[in-house]
Design a protein around this motif. Structure first.
Motif, PDB file in Angstrom:
ATOM      1  N   ASP A 244      -1.369   1.296   4.043  1.00  0.00           N
ATOM      2  CA  ASP A 244      -1.633   1.980   2.385  1.00  0.00           C
ATOM      3  C   ASP A 244      -0.898   3.667   3.289  1.00  0.00           C
ATOM      4  O   ASP A 244      -1.435   4.180   4.066  1.00  0.00           O
ATOM      5  CB  ASP A 244      -3.677   1.918   2.286  1.00  0.00           C
TER       6      ASP A 244
ATOM      7  N   GLU B  55      -7.394   3.858  -7.167  1.00  0.00           N
ATOM      8  CA  GLU B  55      -7.536   3.582  -5.557  1.00  0.00           C
ATOM      9  C   GLU B  55      -7.353   3.971  -4.404  1.00  0.00           C
ATOM     10  O   GLU B  55      -7.583   4.054  -3.328  1.00  0.00           O
ATOM     11  CB  GLU B  55      -8.772   2.303  -6.325  1.00  0.00           C
ATOM     12  N   ARG B  56      -5.609   2.715  -4.776  1.00  0.00           N
ATOM     13  CA  ARG B  56      -5.026   2.445  -3.145  1.00  0.00           C
ATOM     14  C   ARG B  56      -3.306   2.695  -3.658  1.00  0.00           C
ATOM     15  O   ARG B  56      -3.195   2.348  -4.760  1.00  0.00           O
ATOM     16  CB  ARG B  56      -5.133   1.714  -2.251  1.00  0.00           C
TER      17      ARG B  56
ATOM     18  N   PRO C   9      -4.899   8.790  -3.484  1.00  0.00           N
ATOM     19  CA  PRO C   9      -5.932   8.052  -4.400  1.00  0.00           C
ATOM     20  C   PRO C   9      -6.796   9.632  -4.400  1.00  0.00           C
ATOM     21  O   PRO C   9      -7.191  10.211  -4.180  1.00  0.00           O
ATOM     22  CB  PRO C   9      -6.505   7.740  -3.368  1.00  0.00           C
TER      23      PRO C   9
ATOM     24  N   VAL D  72      -0.572   1.396  -2.324  1.00  0.00           N
ATOM     25  CA  VAL D  72      -0.378   0.375  -1.597  1.00  0.00           C
ATOM     26  C   VAL D  72       1.675  -0.022  -0.882  1.00  0.00           C
ATOM     27  O   VAL D  72       2.181   0.418  -1.490  1.00  0.00           O
ATOM     28  CB  VAL D  72      -0.057  -1.372  -1.666  1.00  0.00           C
TER      29      VAL D  72
END
Length: 632
Positions: free
Chosen positions: A294, A286-287, A270, A289
């Motif tokens: 996460d 951002e993430r 991230p 997953v």
């Protein structure tokens, strides 16, 4: 069933965790037919105690019925599951087996040795990290030994052990072992293989498989299992540039949009800046997953979903990369191709090319050379036959992101697929993009197709007349053009015989030349359509794939396939040029309808019954179609 481990009884969760944390080695067995590949894998499974009691009982029973060891256990039967394999005592398909030891887990692919199944061997090798190349101590290095070694090297496998099997049949001779080692090393040097390991064994007797054998006490190297357990296949793949082909745009609801795929190389966190190939748009991760939550970092081999800070356009087939490490991009490639189809590869024919999650139309524009995998000699050639290897130029209908295969097996490898049967017919390794792709751009002209057609007061069209020789294609096309000319239409006819006097006079009548013949005419017809003309093309054009290629070049609705349908018997009776008579006498080779196939259209726009109607009636039928469809 498995190797002994006290954790199974004391702490099953701990045992499972220990198994999960073991490293995994994927390897193949390959080599010439009857070198003992299946027997070796059966012995590995047996010695690893990965056989249930009922399987062992069945093995003992089958060994007496169909075994090749005179009633003793035939370990090959653990792997050769097809009836045809058991009947012939050979491997036909790739068989995958799992086993484990205290130190490592393994997935082994048993690949066939017969030349006709080389494509199956290449399939098994495509995901392998290591290779066991078997050699029968009695026969030494064979043609298939060299072929499989070449393919192993071609596919980027760098951890190789040459397993010299059946040492019991040469009385465990050290001298024979060293002769084979010297013979193979000479070939390996030419091939550029380095660090090859050699192990003498008897798969049937169990010598030097899991432990060193007294019968081979002159050999001071590791046993085969010791090598498998300790070979270091860890690579710098996690340190290579980040690549993740997008396999799926994950949009379960309005509040979530992620991009799913398996990381091919590198690592991602991230906050990292990434770009999208080929669009070049960039954003921030951002993430990361996953189903289990996460991640703070993801590495090669993991399947993840990335969410980005910005809403940018990303589709299946795009490749995500770090901003400073973008992949190459081209629609013109130089690649090595292993041909896997009984139908020859024909330059000019359109195939589907699938690389990572990208599928595009491709044409082999040039076969640079073929490779003799036994001598490594470069040979001239126009086509590739089954199991042949060649270096080719490919033209794609759009550019794809890629890396050279030597740097990334995922983004540098591809398969070729037949558009009609959907069968995999070739495997390729990209070397580089051709410079011509960077130097050629499309120049837009102020006077375009629509303006040219408007000036002529007509709608551009390509009337593609196809059928057997003698069906009446040229006769009908000539009458249709006369009628269009009388109506004030602007036309031109490309006739098969006429074009071979000029544009295609260098081409013969082999399948490869027929494909190139149609490719050139298709491109010419496209130019005439761009000029706003009604173009009539009169060619046998026997292959559906080439007629489909011609159709794909034209705009929607421009291509009109006209099947001039006359039975072969009628065409032979007419025989206006005496060609059928010559073909029947063996004076003409590759003659369509006699010793070369004609693939009749399945859904032509116009079908003309040329066996029972006059040429004038057929021409009127074509004109009527053009009126009803708004072309004239």
């Amino acid at each position: 069933m498995a190797h002994k481990d006290d954790l199974i009884a004391e702490d099953i969760l701990g045992y499972l965790k220990a198994q999960e944390e073991k490293s995994l080695l994927r390897f193949i067995t390959c080599g010439s037919v009857d070198d003992g590949k299946s027997t070796l894998i059966g012995r590995l499974l047996y010695d690893s105690k990965l056989i249930f009691e009922d399987q062992l009982a069945a093995l003992e029973s089958d060994s007496k019925k169909v075994g090749t060891q005179g009633g003793d256990i035939d370990f090959a039967l653990l792997v050769d599951g097809l009836a045809a394999e058991r009947e012939q005592g050979i491997t036909i398909d790739v068989a995958y087996r799992f086993f484990s030891t205290d130190k490592r887990k393994f997935i082994v692919a048993d690949t066939p040795g017969h030349e006709q199944y080389t494509r199956n061997m290449a399939t098994g090798a495509s995901n392998a990290q290591a290779a066991l190349i078997l050699v029968d101590a009695r026969h030494g290095v064979q043609v298939q030994t060299r072929r499989h070694s070449y393919i192993v090297n071609l596919l980027g496998i760098r951890h190789i052990t040459v397993v010299i099997n059946k040492m019991d049949l040469v009385e465990y001779s050290q001298e024979r072992f060293e002769e084979i080692v010297a013979e193979y090393q000479d070939f390996a040097q030419k091939l550029g293989l380095e660090g090859v390991n050699f192990v003498p064994i008897s798969a049937l007797k169990g010598d030097n498989i899991t432990s060193r054998s007294e019968n081979l006490n002159w050999f001071d190297g590791p046993s085969l299992m010791e090598w498998l357990e300790t070979v270091d296949v860890s690579s710098d793949i996690n340190e290579q540039p980040f690549r993740m082909p997008v396999q799926w745009v994950n949009r379960p609801n309005l509040d979530f949009r992620g991009f799913s795929g398996t990381i091919a190389s590198g690592r991602i966190r991230p906050g990292d800046s990434i770009m999208v190939a080929p669009s070049g748009k960039s954003s921030i991760v951002e993430r990361i997953v996953t189903f289990d939550g996460d991640l703070g970092v993801a590495v090669a081999g993991q399947s993840v979903t990335l969410t980005l800070r910005d809403e940018i356009d990303i589709s299946r087939g795009d490749v995500l990369a770090k901003t400073e490490e973008k992949p190459d991009h081209s629609d013109q490639l130089r690649a090595t191709v292993l041909w896997m189809s009984e139908d020859a590869m024909l330059p000019g024919r359109t195939y589907l090319l699938k690389s990572a999650a990208n599928t595009v139309h491709s044409v082999v524009t040039d076969l640079h050379h073929k490779v003799n995998v036994n001598t490594l000699e470069e040979l001239a050639g126009k086509t590739l036959e089954l199991n042949e290897v060649g270096v080719c130029n490919l033209s794609l209908d759009r550019g794809i992101p890629f890396d050279p295969y030597t740097g990334n097996r995922t983004t540098g490898g591809f398969i070729l697929i037949d558009r009609f049967t959907n069968q995999t017919i070739g495997a390729g390794m990209i070397h580089y993009g051709l410079r011509r792709a960077d130097n050629i751009t499309w120049h837009e002209m102020d006077v375009n197709k629509s303006k040219r057609a408007e000036q002529k007061g007509q709608k551009p069209a390509v009337l593609w007349f196809t059928g057997l020789s003698g069906a009446g294609k040229s006769t009908v096309a000539n009458l249709v053009e006369k009628k269009l000319f009388a109506l004030g239409r602007h036309t031109y006819t490309l006739d098969g015989d006429n074009v071979r006097h000029g544009l295609n006079k260098d081409l013969g009548f082999t399948d490869a030349d027929r494909v190139e013949n149609i490719r050139r005419v298709s491109e010419t017809a496209k130019l005439f359509a761009d000029a706003g003309l009604v173009t009539l093309v009169s060619f046998i054009s026997p292959f559906r794939s080439e007629r489909q290629m011609a159709r794909a070049l034209m705009d929607e609705g421009e291509f009109i396939e006209v099947f001039v349908d006359a039975p072969l018997s009628v065409c032979e009776d007419r025989d206006p040029k005496g060609l059928y008579k010559k073909a029947r006498a063996g004076e003409i080779k590759n003659f369509t309808g006699i010793d070369s196939d004609y693939e009749a259209p399945r859904n032509s726009e116009i079908r003309l019954d040329a066996g029972s109607r006059t040429a004038e009636e057929l021409a009127d039928q074509v004109i009527a179609y053009l009126r009803e469809s708004g072309y004239i």
